[in-house]
Scaffold this active site. Sequence first.
Site, short mmCIF file in Angstrom:
data_model
loop_
_atom_site.label_atom_id
_atom_site.label_comp_id
_atom_site.label_asym_id
_atom_site.label_seq_id
_atom_site.Cartn_x
_atom_site.Cartn_y
_atom_site.Cartn_z
N GLU A 224 19.09 -45.11 -4.09
CA GLU A 224 20.29 -45.65 -4.74
C GLU A 224 20.01 -47.10 -5.10
OE1 GLU A 224 23.84 -44.99 -2.45
OE2 GLU A 224 23.57 -42.82 -2.50
N THR B 218 28.27 -35.47 -1.08
CA THR B 218 28.87 -36.79 -0.87
C THR B 218 28.40 -37.35 0.48
OG1 THR B 218 30.84 -35.84 0.16
CG2 THR B 218 30.98 -36.29 -2.20
N SER C 263 27.28 -26.33 11.26
CA SER C 263 27.39 -27.65 11.91
C SER C 263 26.58 -27.59 13.19
CB SER C 263 28.85 -27.96 12.25
OG SER C 263 29.66 -27.84 11.10
N HIS D 224 28.14 -43.51 -5.68
CA HIS D 224 28.50 -43.66 -4.27
C HIS D 224 29.89 -44.29 -4.12
CE1 HIS D 224 26.53 -43.86 -0.06
NE2 HIS D 224 27.84 -43.69 0.04
N ILE D 225 30.90 -43.58 -4.65
CA ILE D 225 32.27 -44.12 -4.65
C ILE D 225 33.21 -43.32 -3.75
CG2 ILE D 225 32.11 -45.19 -6.93
CD1 ILE D 225 33.68 -42.72 -8.03
N GLY D 226 32.64 -42.57 -2.80
CA GLY D 226 33.46 -41.71 -1.94
C GLY D 226 34.67 -42.40 -1.32
N ARG E 229 34.85 -34.74 10.27
CA ARG E 229 36.11 -35.29 9.74
C ARG E 229 36.24 -35.03 8.24
NH1 ARG E 229 34.55 -39.86 13.63
NH2 ARG E 229 32.85 -39.97 12.13
N ILE E 230 35.24 -35.44 7.45
CA ILE E 230 35.35 -35.31 5.99
C ILE E 230 35.17 -33.85 5.57
CG2 ILE E 230 34.38 -36.03 3.77
CD1 ILE E 230 33.49 -38.66 5.25
N ARG F 239 24.55 -37.96 2.08
CA ARG F 239 23.50 -38.93 1.79
C ARG F 239 22.46 -38.25 0.92
NH1 ARG F 239 26.55 -42.26 3.02
NH2 ARG F 239 26.46 -43.83 4.66
P1 NAP Z 1 31.53 -36.67 11.32
O1 NAP Z 1 32.98 -36.51 11.60
O2 NAP Z 1 30.64 -37.17 12.39
O3 NAP Z 1 31.00 -35.27 10.77
C1 NAP Z 1 29.66 -34.98 10.65
C2 NAP Z 1 29.46 -33.49 10.82
O4 NAP Z 1 28.08 -33.19 10.63
C3 NAP Z 1 29.83 -32.94 12.20
O5 NAP Z 1 30.53 -31.74 12.04
C4 NAP Z 1 28.48 -32.68 12.85
O6 NAP Z 1 28.51 -31.56 13.73
C5 NAP Z 1 27.65 -32.33 11.66
N1 NAP Z 1 26.23 -32.50 11.92
C6 NAP Z 1 25.59 -33.48 12.61
N2 NAP Z 1 24.27 -33.25 12.65
C7 NAP Z 1 24.08 -32.08 11.99
C8 NAP Z 1 22.96 -31.28 11.73
N3 NAP Z 1 21.75 -31.66 12.16
N4 NAP Z 1 23.12 -30.13 11.05
C9 NAP Z 1 24.35 -29.74 10.64
N5 NAP Z 1 25.47 -30.45 10.86
C10 NAP Z 1 25.33 -31.60 11.54
O7 NAP Z 1 31.30 -37.67 10.09
P2 NAP Z 1 32.27 -37.92 8.82
O8 NAP Z 1 33.17 -39.05 9.10
O9 NAP Z 1 32.83 -36.63 8.39
O10 NAP Z 1 31.17 -38.45 7.77
C11 NAP Z 1 30.10 -37.61 7.40
C12 NAP Z 1 29.10 -38.35 6.54
O11 NAP Z 1 29.60 -38.52 5.21
C13 NAP Z 1 28.75 -39.77 6.96
O12 NAP Z 1 27.78 -39.78 7.98
C14 NAP Z 1 28.25 -40.40 5.69
O13 NAP Z 1 26.86 -40.26 5.58
C15 NAP Z 1 28.94 -39.60 4.60
N6 NAP Z 1 29.95 -40.39 3.86
C16 NAP Z 1 29.77 -40.61 2.54
C17 NAP Z 1 30.74 -41.29 1.82
C18 NAP Z 1 30.57 -41.55 0.36
O14 NAP Z 1 31.01 -42.59 -0.11
N7 NAP Z 1 29.98 -40.67 -0.39
C19 NAP Z 1 31.89 -41.77 2.46
C20 NAP Z 1 32.04 -41.52 3.80
C21 NAP Z 1 31.05 -40.81 4.50
P3 NAP Z 1 29.23 -31.64 15.16
O15 NAP Z 1 30.69 -31.74 14.86
O16 NAP Z 1 28.88 -30.38 15.79
O17 NAP Z 1 28.67 -32.86 15.81
C1 GLV Z 2 29.80 -44.15 2.88
O1 GLV Z 2 28.87 -43.57 2.41
C2 GLV Z 2 30.07 -44.19 4.26
O2 GLV Z 2 29.23 -43.73 5.04
O3 GLV Z 2 31.12 -44.72 4.62
#
Ligand code: NAP
Ligand code: GLV
Length: 321
Positions: free
Chosen positions: A263, A232, A179, A282-284, A158-159, A234
């Site tokens: 953190e 952004t 991915s 960590h303000i994403g 998604r992100i 982990r």
């Molecule tokens: P998501 O939609 O589940 O996307 C995660 C992506 O990572 C998917 O494309 C997945 O592939 C891929 N993936 C999973 N395991 C993998 C691996 N071993 N190697 C390579 N790619 C892999 O999650 P999202 O909503 O985008 O969020 C992603 C992450 O961002 C969260 O888990 C969180 O840790 C982080 N985050 C950080 C902040 C912040 O404040 N900085 C805010 C929000 C989220 P598939 O599509 O093939 O399953």
């Molecule tokens: C922030 O890092 C989140 O996973 O929502």
Amino acid sequence: MSNFKVYVTENIPSQGLDLLRSQGVEVEVWSYDNPISTEELKAVLKDCDGLISMLGHKIDKGLIEACPKLKVISNYAVGYNNIDIEAASKNSIAVGNTPDVLTDATADLAMALLLSLSRRIRESNYSVHEGHWEKWEPLGFLGKSLKGKTLGVIGLGRIGMAFAKRCRDGFGMKLIHYSKSEKQGFNKTSLDTLLKESDVISLHCPLNEETNQLLGYDKLKLTKKDCILINTARGEVIVQDDLIKVLKEGHFFGVGLDVTAPEPIDPNSPLLGIERVLITPHIGSADIETRDAMSLLTAKNILAGLNKKPLPAFVNPEVWR
Ligand code: NAP
Ligand code: GLV
Ligand code: GLV
């Protein structure tokens, strides 16, 4: 829904808490500046049916097993690597998170880090504050254009996709990704190819067993010397000491980190002394609208869980099967 009690480990926007209270749920919020300790959490959760947890709070097997009344955990985050999902499921505890509502905010922050680094905003802003702006300099603070450059996204979910679209549609970048699965219409490569070919690398995968310490010294050294790296996702996805080493060897035009390990970052970390490293705490997901939406979704997860209904954002839907 009287008699249910929910504990919240940090103060969050009121929408969700108001919703819970309007449904007769008793809500208690940790209201101290210092984070709640595991022992304190264990104590307060003894008589709670629900928990709204923050990403910094480790919800492990020991804690879960010590809370026999607990029916539902709603993480105020999309990432849930802080929670032992297997232990929750074994103990019939439903787990929810906050996907989608924070996608744009987090992609925006990744974009902000990228543009700040590519145009050297941190260094140039600092120079103005230090009184060094003396004239218009044809050769001052030359950054790097993004147009036509290759973006490598690790984790095109998604992100990752929202960020890739900003880069592609707004800045004319080409996209490759690494991915788990194929994404129709998008160019999937091996990790090594992505690292070697990208001008900008952005991490958007979850932290799991496969991605923990994914980028160590040898992988980081594969990147182009003037690459920009954004994390952004982990902190633990990168071996932080190796990143410092590679930076000291002159690698990377810029590194943008919204996440670190641990953190908060160690105040003595060498990362803080490197000009081309830009760190945010960590303000994403931290925009007002997003945090309000997260609050509501978190509460809806709790209400569903208390009623043994499918959570709107369900991490372990197998829990009641
Ligand atoms: P998501 O939609 O589940 O996307 C995660 C992506 O990572 C998917 O494309 C997945 O592939 C891929 N993936 C999973 N395991 C993998 C691996 N071993 N190697 C390579 N790619 C892999 O999650 P999202 O909503 O985008 O969020 C992603 C992450 O961002 C969260 O888990 C969180 O840790 C982080 N985050 C950080 C902040 C912040 O404040 N900085 C805010 C929000 C989220 P598939 O599509 O093939 O399953
Ligand atoms: C922030 O890092 C989140 O996973 O929502
Ligand atoms: C810069 O300000 C320009 O006019 O080129």
